[in-house]
Design an enzyme around this catalytic site. Structure first.
Site, PDB file in Angstrom:
ATOM      1  N   THR A 129      41.541  44.743 -95.575  1.00 61.42           N
ATOM      2  CA  THR A 129      40.491  45.335 -94.742  1.00 61.42           C
ATOM      3  C   THR A 129      41.076  46.210 -93.635  1.00 61.42           C
ATOM      4  O   THR A 129      40.381  47.044 -93.078  1.00 61.42           O
ATOM      5  CB  THR A 129      39.617  44.237 -94.103  1.00 61.42           C
ATOM      6  OG1 THR A 129      40.472  43.320 -93.395  1.00 61.42           O
ATOM      7  CG2 THR A 129      38.842  43.470 -95.159  1.00 61.42           C
TER       8      THR A 129
ATOM      9  N   ARG B  93      49.849  45.533 -95.150  1.00 62.07           N
ATOM     10  CA  ARG B  93      50.621  44.722 -94.203  1.00 62.07           C
ATOM     11  C   ARG B  93      51.662  43.893 -94.935  1.00 62.07           C
ATOM     12  O   ARG B  93      51.490  43.545 -96.099  1.00 62.07           O
ATOM     13  CB  ARG B  93      49.710  43.769 -93.419  1.00 62.07           C
ATOM     14  CG  ARG B  93      48.705  44.453 -92.511  1.00 62.07           C
ATOM     15  CD  ARG B  93      47.931  43.421 -91.710  1.00 62.07           C
ATOM     16  NE  ARG B  93      46.850  44.011 -90.941  1.00 62.07           N
ATOM     17  CZ  ARG B  93      46.018  43.322 -90.168  1.00 62.07           C
ATOM     18  NH1 ARG B  93      46.137  42.013 -90.086  1.00 62.07           N
ATOM     19  NH2 ARG B  93      45.061  43.930 -89.509  1.00 62.07           N
TER      20      ARG B  93
ATOM     21  N   SER C  87      48.221  44.790 -86.468  1.00 62.52           N
ATOM     22  CA  SER C  87      47.260  44.168 -85.556  1.00 62.52           C
ATOM     23  C   SER C  87      47.892  42.972 -84.845  1.00 62.52           C
ATOM     24  O   SER C  87      48.918  43.118 -84.184  1.00 62.52           O
ATOM     25  CB  SER C  87      45.985  43.787 -86.313  1.00 62.52           C
ATOM     26  OG  SER C  87      44.960  43.406 -85.438  1.00 62.52           O
TER      27      SER C  87
ATOM     28  N   GLU D 212      32.347  41.665 -85.054  1.00 59.28           N
ATOM     29  CA  GLU D 212      32.847  40.672 -85.999  1.00 59.28           C
ATOM     30  C   GLU D 212      33.195  39.384 -85.259  1.00 59.28           C
ATOM     31  O   GLU D 212      33.614  39.432 -84.097  1.00 59.28           O
ATOM     32  CB  GLU D 212      34.107  41.180 -86.698  1.00 59.28           C
ATOM     33  CG  GLU D 212      33.915  42.419 -87.533  1.00 59.28           C
ATOM     34  CD  GLU D 212      35.186  42.776 -88.285  1.00 59.28           C
ATOM     35  OE1 GLU D 212      35.126  42.872 -89.510  1.00 59.28           O
ATOM     36  OE2 GLU D 212      36.234  42.944 -87.640  1.00 59.28           O
TER      37      GLU D 212
END
Length: 540
Positions: free
Chosen positions: A42, A46, A145, A384
Site C-alpha cells: 500500500t 519496502r 515510513s 486511517e
C-alpha cells in the site's frame, strides 16, 4: 509483547551501518525468489538490503520502470524527488537520481539538501499541477515510513499527488522484475549534474496558514512540543515555530541512522511509530511539560498526539475528535463533503458523522482510496486507524492527497487553542454522547492458501447469523463507500464488529474488532471472529 518494550535501545539493538551499506551495493537479488522481488504494497516497495529485499539493483530497475511508466502515461513535467532519514533512503536516492538524469527526466530535489516528508512531496506535486504549467508533475519519495532502521522504501506518487493505485504499481513492479531478470541491460545511468532544486520546506510551511488557524495557536500562548522521532520533519517543525512565532519546542532534534535514542516497540524492535505507546514512551514521559506534545514517524505521514491529561491518544480517538472539530469549524467546505474512513477505523466515527449530518464514506484499507474525494472536495477528511489522515484547506480545496502527520499534529494545537480543552478531554465528551468503545487488533495464524482464500472471501460465504449474542446486521466483502473489494470481510452488529484481512508479509491474518459493550464482549467478538472466519475458509 517483550518485557523490554518501552525501554531505551541498547547498543546490541542497533544496526551495523557499514554492513547495511555493503549489503545495499554488493548483494544481488534473484527475482525467482519471491522475497527478493520488487513488490509494491500500500505504500511502495519496502525491505532490507541485509536480506536482499532492497538493494541497488531493485532501485535501478524500479526507477527505470517508473521512467517508462510515466513516458507511457504522457507525463512530461518535473519529477519531485524526496527522502526520509533512513540510511537506505540516502543510498537509494543517489541511485534513483543517476537513472532519472540519464533518462533526461527533469528532477527537482530539495534546495537545502534537506530531508523531505511525504506530505511535503505531495503538496509540491499538487501545487505545480494546480498552477497549470502545460505539463504534469509526479514524484518519488524514498521512505519505508515507520519501519525499523534496517529497512528502505521506494514509493511513486503520480500527478494526483497521492499513492499510486494498484494498476500503476503492478505494472511498475512487474517491469522492474523483468529488468532485473534481464541483467539490468535496459537501465540507463549517468552522473547527476545540473539537477534543479525546489524549496519543499519553505513552500509547505508558508502554506500552512491556509489550512490551520495558526493565529489562534499563537494568541493562545499554549506550549507545544514536537518530536520528529529522528525523522524528516525535524527542520520543518523549527521553521513552523519561527514563521508563525509559536511557543513550540523541537523536543529531540537528533537524527541518527541507528535511531539509538528510541525506546523499543512492543516486539523489541526499533520502530518509529508515533501511535505506539512503547515507541513513544520517552515522549509520553514529558507530557506534563507541554499543553500539546506530538510525534511523527520517519517520513512524517503519521501522527501521535500526547496530552497532559490523557497521555498518548489512541489514533481512533483522535480521528473522532478531529472530525467533530473540523466539520463544525470549516465553513468553507462543501455542505455535502463526506467523512472518509477506512472500514477498520472505529465506529464512533460513524456516530460522530451522523450527529454532524454528514455522509460517511467507508473505503478499504489504504489512503489511496481518499485521493479522488480530497481532490474534488467531496471528502472533507480522510483518515486511517493507523494514525494517518489529511483534510481540506479552509476554502475546501485539496491540501495533500497523502497522509500528513505534521498537519494532524498542528491541528491538535489548534483544537486546544480554540476550544480551551485537550483532544483527550474532548474525546471523553464524545464517549458520554455516543458510548465508549473498546478496540483492538490481533493476529491469527493462516497458511498462504488460507490467506489467499480470505482475500477473495465473499461476505455471503459467512453462515453465522449472530456475533457475541447479537444479530449480525451486515456481512461485507466490498466497501460501502466505493464498492471496492476489502481483501477480506467485515461483520457488524448494532454494538460490535470485526474485520479480517490477510497479512501481506506474514502467515497470519489480522482481526480488527470493536465493541461498545465492554472488554469482555470484545474478547467474545474476537473469539467468535476466529471461528466464523475459520468456518468460512473451510468452505471456500
Amino acid at each position: 509483547m517483550t518485557d523490554r518494550a518501552g525501554t531505551p535501545a541498547q547498543p546490541s539493538d542497533l544496526i551495523d551501518v557499514d554492513a547495511l551499506r555493503r549489503a545495499y551495493y554488493e548483494l544481488k537479488p534473484d527475482v525467482s525468489i519471491p522475497e527478493q522481488r520488487v513488490v509494491f504494497g500500500t505504500s511502495g516497495h519496502r525491505g532490507s538490503s541485509l536480506n536482499t529485499a532492497f538493494n541497488e539493483d531493485h532501485i535501478l530497475a524500479t526507477t527505470q520502470a517508473i521512467v517508462e511508466y510515466r513516458n507511457a502515461q504522457g507525463i512530461t513535467g518535473p519529477l519531485f524527488l524526496g527522502a526520509d532519514t533512513h540510511l537506505l533512503s540516502e543510498f537509494a536516492t543517489t541511485t534513483a537520481l543517476a537513472v532519472l538524469v540519464a533518462n533526461e527526466v527533469r528532477v527537482l530535489v530539495d534546495e537545502f539538501d534537506d530531508w523531505v516528508p511525504t506530505p511535503a512531496l505531495s503538496h509540491a506535486i499538487i501545487k505545480y499541477n494546480r498552477e497549470e504549467h502545460g505539463d504534469q508533475a509526479d514524484g518519488i519519495v524514498v521512505t519505508p515510513s515507520h519501519n525499523p532502521p534496517s529497512d528502505g522504501g521506494f514509493k511513486y506518487n503520480p500527478p494526483h499527488g497521492g499513492p499510486a493505485d494498484t494498476d500503476a504499481t503492478k505494472w511498475i513492479a512487474e517491469r522492474a522484475n523483468e529488468i532485473i531478470a534481464d541483467g539490468l541491460k535496459d537501465v540507463r545511468q549517468a552522473e547527476p549534474s545540473g539537477v534543479e532544486t525546489y524549496d519543499f520546506r519553505g513552500n509547505y510551511v508558508a502554506d500552512l496558514e491556509n489550512i490551520i488557524d495558526v493565529k489562534a495557536i499563537k494568541d493562545s500562548g499554549i506550549r507545544i512540543g514536537a518530536d520528529p522521532l529522528g525523522g524528516a520533519s525535524v527542520n520543518y517543525w523549527q521553521a513552523i515555530a519561527e514563521r508563525y512565532d509559536l511557543d513550540l519546542t523541537v523536543v529531540n532534534p537528533d537524527v541518527d541512522p541507528t535511531w539509538s535514542f528510541m525506546t523499543l516497540d512492543w516486539d523489541g524492535k526499533i520502530r518509529m511509530d508515533p501511535s505506539s505507546p512503547s515507541a513513544m514512551a520517552s515522549v509520553v514521559a514529558r507530557r506534563a511539560d507541554y499543553d500539546i506534545l506530538t510525534g511523527n514517524d520517519a517520513d512524517a505521514d503519521r501522527h501521535g498526539i500526547v496530552t497532559p491529561d490523557g497521555g498518548l491518544m489512541n489514533p481512533n480517538h483522535y480521528l473522532a475528535v478531529a472530525i467533530d472539530y473540523l466539520f463544525r469549524t470549516r465553513t468553507g467546505w462543501r455542505k455535502d463533503a463526506a467523512v472518509g474512513k477506512t472500514l477498520v477505523s472505529s465506529s464512533i466515527i460513524d456516530r460522530v458523522a451522523e450527529s454532524l449530518g454528514r455522509r460517511l464514506w467507508e473505503v478499504p484499507v489504504g489512503f489511496k482510496w481518499f485521493v479522488p474525494g480530497l481532490i474534488d472536495g467531496s471528502v472533507g477528511f480522510g483518515g486511517e486507524e493507523s494514525a494517518g489522515a489529511s483534510f481540506l484547506r479552509f476554502d475546501g480545496s485539496v491540501w495533500t492527497t497523502d497522509k500528513d502527520g505534521i498537519l494532524l499534529a498542528l491541528l491538535a494545537s489548534e483544537i486546544r487553542a480554540v476550544t480551551g480543552k485537550s483532544p483527550s478531554e474532548l474525546y471523553r465528551e464524545l464517549t458520554e454522547r455516543f458510548g465508549d468503545p473498546v478496540y483492538q487488533r490481533v493476529d491469527a495464524p493462516a497458511s498462504p492458501a488460507e490467506k489467499a482464500a480470505l482475500g477473495k472471501l465473499d461476505g455471503d460465504a459467512i453462515a453465522a447469523t449472530e456475533l457475541a449474542g447479537e444479530p449480525i446486521t451486515a456481512k461485507l466483502s466490498r466497501a460501502p463507500g466505493n464498492d471496492a473489494p476489502l481483501g477480506g470481510v467485515k461483520v457488524q452488529t448494532e454494538k460490535a464488529w470485526f474485520a479480517a484481512r490477510p497479512s501481506g508479509t506474514e502467515n497470519v491474518y489480522k482481526i480488527y474488532a470493536e465493541s461498545f459493550a465492554g472488554e469482555e464482549n470484545l474478547r467474545e467478538v474476537q473469539e467468535e471472529a476466529r471461528r466464523i472466519v475459520g468456518d468460512a475458509l473451510k468452505g471456500a
